[in-house]
Design an enzyme around this catalytic site. Sequence first.
Site, PDB file in Angstrom:
ATOM      1  N   TYR A 156       7.499  18.644  50.562  1.00 49.25           N
ATOM      2  CA  TYR A 156       7.019  19.625  49.576  1.00 49.25           C
ATOM      3  C   TYR A 156       5.504  19.602  49.368  1.00 49.25           C
ATOM      4  O   TYR A 156       4.978  20.411  48.604  1.00 49.25           O
ATOM      5  CB  TYR A 156       7.733  19.406  48.234  1.00 49.25           C
ATOM      6  CG  TYR A 156       9.235  19.589  48.341  1.00 49.25           C
ATOM      7  CD1 TYR A 156       9.775  20.827  48.701  1.00 49.25           C
ATOM      8  CD2 TYR A 156      10.114  18.531  48.108  1.00 49.25           C
ATOM      9  CE1 TYR A 156      11.148  21.003  48.816  1.00 49.25           C
ATOM     10  CE2 TYR A 156      11.486  18.694  48.212  1.00 49.25           C
ATOM     11  CZ  TYR A 156      12.001  19.933  48.569  1.00 49.25           C
ATOM     12  OH  TYR A 156      13.363  20.114  48.697  1.00 49.25           O
TER      13      TYR A 156
ATOM     14  N   PRO B 182      15.115  23.373  39.042  1.00 50.28           N
ATOM     15  CA  PRO B 182      15.200  21.934  38.798  1.00 50.28           C
ATOM     16  C   PRO B 182      14.381  21.105  39.780  1.00 50.28           C
ATOM     17  O   PRO B 182      14.310  21.425  40.962  1.00 50.28           O
ATOM     18  CB  PRO B 182      16.689  21.633  38.971  1.00 50.28           C
ATOM     19  CG  PRO B 182      17.190  22.705  39.870  1.00 50.28           C
ATOM     20  CD  PRO B 182      16.398  23.930  39.505  1.00 50.28           C
ATOM     21  N   ASN B 183      13.775  20.090  39.238  1.00 51.43           N
ATOM     22  CA  ASN B 183      13.018  19.076  39.986  1.00 51.43           C
ATOM     23  C   ASN B 183      11.652  19.558  40.467  1.00 51.43           C
ATOM     24  O   ASN B 183      10.877  18.774  41.009  1.00 51.43           O
ATOM     25  CB  ASN B 183      13.836  18.534  41.181  1.00 51.43           C
ATOM     26  CG  ASN B 183      15.154  17.947  40.719  1.00 51.43           C
ATOM     27  OD1 ASN B 183      15.160  17.101  39.821  1.00 51.43           O
ATOM     28  ND2 ASN B 183      16.258  18.394  41.281  1.00 51.43           N
TER      29      ASN B 183
ATOM     30  N   ARG C 208      16.379  23.305  57.551  1.00 47.74           N
ATOM     31  CA  ARG C 208      16.759  22.040  56.907  1.00 47.74           C
ATOM     32  C   ARG C 208      18.264  21.793  57.025  1.00 47.74           C
ATOM     33  O   ARG C 208      18.916  22.355  57.899  1.00 47.74           O
ATOM     34  CB  ARG C 208      16.266  22.050  55.450  1.00 47.74           C
ATOM     35  CG  ARG C 208      14.728  22.137  55.376  1.00 47.74           C
ATOM     36  CD  ARG C 208      14.218  21.981  53.982  1.00 47.74           C
ATOM     37  NE  ARG C 208      14.553  20.671  53.432  1.00 47.74           N
ATOM     38  CZ  ARG C 208      14.446  20.347  52.141  1.00 47.74           C
ATOM     39  NH1 ARG C 208      13.991  21.255  51.283  1.00 47.74           N
ATOM     40  NH2 ARG C 208      14.770  19.147  51.722  1.00 47.74           N
TER      41      ARG C 208
ATOM     42  N   ALA D  41      17.470  23.742  44.024  1.00 47.65           N
ATOM     43  CA  ALA D  41      18.827  23.566  44.555  1.00 47.65           C
ATOM     44  C   ALA D  41      19.810  24.612  44.029  1.00 47.65           C
ATOM     45  O   ALA D  41      20.827  24.880  44.684  1.00 47.65           O
ATOM     46  CB  ALA D  41      19.320  22.156  44.232  1.00 47.65           C
TER      47      ALA D  41
ATOM     48  N   ARG E 233       7.070  14.361  44.527  1.00 47.63           N
ATOM     49  CA  ARG E 233       8.439  14.462  45.050  1.00 47.63           C
ATOM     50  C   ARG E 233       8.409  14.704  46.567  1.00 47.63           C
ATOM     51  O   ARG E 233       7.884  15.720  47.020  1.00 47.63           O
ATOM     52  CB  ARG E 233       9.138  15.650  44.377  1.00 47.63           C
ATOM     53  CG  ARG E 233      10.491  15.971  44.923  1.00 47.63           C
ATOM     54  CD  ARG E 233      10.976  17.333  44.419  1.00 47.63           C
ATOM     55  NE  ARG E 233      12.300  17.605  44.916  1.00 47.63           N
ATOM     56  CZ  ARG E 233      12.870  18.808  44.898  1.00 47.63           C
ATOM     57  NH1 ARG E 233      12.216  19.835  44.380  1.00 47.63           N
ATOM     58  NH2 ARG E 233      14.066  18.983  45.376  1.00 47.63           N
TER      59      ARG E 233
ATOM     60  N   HIS F  68      10.315  29.571  48.489  1.00 43.51           N
ATOM     61  CA  HIS F  68      10.560  28.138  48.693  1.00 43.51           C
ATOM     62  C   HIS F  68       9.366  27.521  49.388  1.00 43.51           C
ATOM     63  O   HIS F  68       8.783  28.141  50.296  1.00 43.51           O
ATOM     64  CB  HIS F  68      11.804  27.908  49.560  1.00 43.51           C
ATOM     65  CG  HIS F  68      13.030  28.482  48.954  1.00 43.51           C
ATOM     66  ND1 HIS F  68      13.701  27.876  47.916  1.00 43.51           N
ATOM     67  CD2 HIS F  68      13.672  29.640  49.185  1.00 43.51           C
ATOM     68  CE1 HIS F  68      14.714  28.636  47.555  1.00 43.51           C
ATOM     69  NE2 HIS F  68      14.722  29.715  48.304  1.00 43.51           N
TER      70      HIS F  68
ATOM     71  N   ASN G 239      11.653  30.387  42.406  1.00 43.79           N
ATOM     72  CA  ASN G 239      12.043  29.258  43.247  1.00 43.79           C
ATOM     73  C   ASN G 239      13.101  28.513  42.450  1.00 43.79           C
ATOM     74  O   ASN G 239      12.784  27.744  41.537  1.00 43.79           O
ATOM     75  CB  ASN G 239      10.870  28.335  43.575  1.00 43.79           C
ATOM     76  CG  ASN G 239      11.314  27.207  44.518  1.00 43.79           C
ATOM     77  OD1 ASN G 239      12.511  27.026  44.767  1.00 43.79           O
ATOM     78  ND2 ASN G 239      10.361  26.451  45.028  1.00 43.79           N
TER      79      ASN G 239
ATOM     80  N   GLU H  95      12.129  35.743  46.186  1.00 41.45           N
ATOM     81  CA  GLU H  95      12.576  34.350  46.283  1.00 41.45           C
ATOM     82  C   GLU H  95      11.546  33.556  47.084  1.00 41.45           C
ATOM     83  O   GLU H  95      11.118  33.998  48.149  1.00 41.45           O
ATOM     84  CB  GLU H  95      13.933  34.335  47.004  1.00 41.45           C
ATOM     85  CG  GLU H  95      14.468  32.941  47.244  1.00 41.45           C
ATOM     86  CD  GLU H  95      15.811  32.950  47.963  1.00 41.45           C
ATOM     87  OE1 GLU H  95      16.487  34.008  47.997  1.00 41.45           O
ATOM     88  OE2 GLU H  95      16.176  31.891  48.497  1.00 41.45           O
TER      89      GLU H  95
HETATM   90  C1  DQA Z   1      13.206  24.262  47.507  1.00 36.54           C
HETATM   91  C2  DQA Z   1      14.286  24.027  48.572  1.00 36.54           C
HETATM   92  C3  DQA Z   1      15.591  23.605  47.923  1.00 36.54           C
HETATM   93  O1  DQA Z   1      16.574  23.354  48.925  1.00 36.54           O
HETATM   94  C4  DQA Z   1      15.400  22.342  47.123  1.00 36.54           C
HETATM   95  O2  DQA Z   1      16.599  21.996  46.461  1.00 36.54           O
HETATM   96  C5  DQA Z   1      14.277  22.422  46.174  1.00 36.54           C
HETATM   97  C6  DQA Z   1      13.034  23.044  46.619  1.00 36.54           C
HETATM   98  C7  DQA Z   1      11.830  24.566  48.145  1.00 36.54           C
HETATM   99  O3  DQA Z   1      10.970  25.054  47.432  1.00 36.54           O
HETATM  100  O4  DQA Z   1      11.620  24.283  49.322  1.00 36.54           O
HETATM  101  O5  DQA Z   1      14.335  21.921  45.062  1.00 36.54           O
HETATM  102  O6  DQA Z   1      13.573  25.388  46.722  1.00 36.54           O
END
Ligand code: DQA
Length: 160
Positions: A22, A9-10, A119, A89, A17, A112, A86, A110
């Site tokens: 990011y 998501p997002n 964080r 959240a 964003r 990120h 990825n 995984e």
């Molecule tokens: C994320 C880190 C997560 O905590 C966050 O909710 C994201 C992006 C990252 O790529 O750094 O949406 O996965």
Amino acid sequence: MRIAVLNGPNLNLLGTREPAVYGTTTLAEIEARLHDVASVLDVTVVCAQFNHEGDLIDAIHALGGRHSAPGVAPELRERADGALVNAGAWTHTSLALRDALTGVGLPFAEVHLSNIHAREPERRHSMLAAAARATLCGFGADGYELALRGLVGLLRRDRA
Ligand code: DQA
């Protein structure tokens, strides 16, 4: 070899964003780069992004060779050898997602963009990490390419 690149998501908002966290690279740019790297590595990547958790779980089932739910996009219906994930959240909340990945036996790395361990406390734990073949965070958009190279190397060594 076929690798799925699954974003949660997002992550469709990458580019605009929270750029200080990011970066400014868009998801489309990351995916284009992965296609280039994939051709150098002689593998195929299929990329998808999900804002609904159940849709991602359906896609994982299909990529793991299980029954495809009707909504799963055609390119995700074919079995994959591994995945970059990825989960955004959902990383921090979703046991269901880990169960889906382990349930179909899809090896995954995984990824990120940010260093989740540096964080807020709620981002420092991953529900997925214990089931991942590898984890990588903090390299920004470059992390996807690094993780693709790493995962392909791991899977090739498994086969050798
Ligand atoms: C994320 C880190 C997560 O905590 C966050 O909710 C994201 C992006 C990252 O790529 O750094 O949406 O996965």
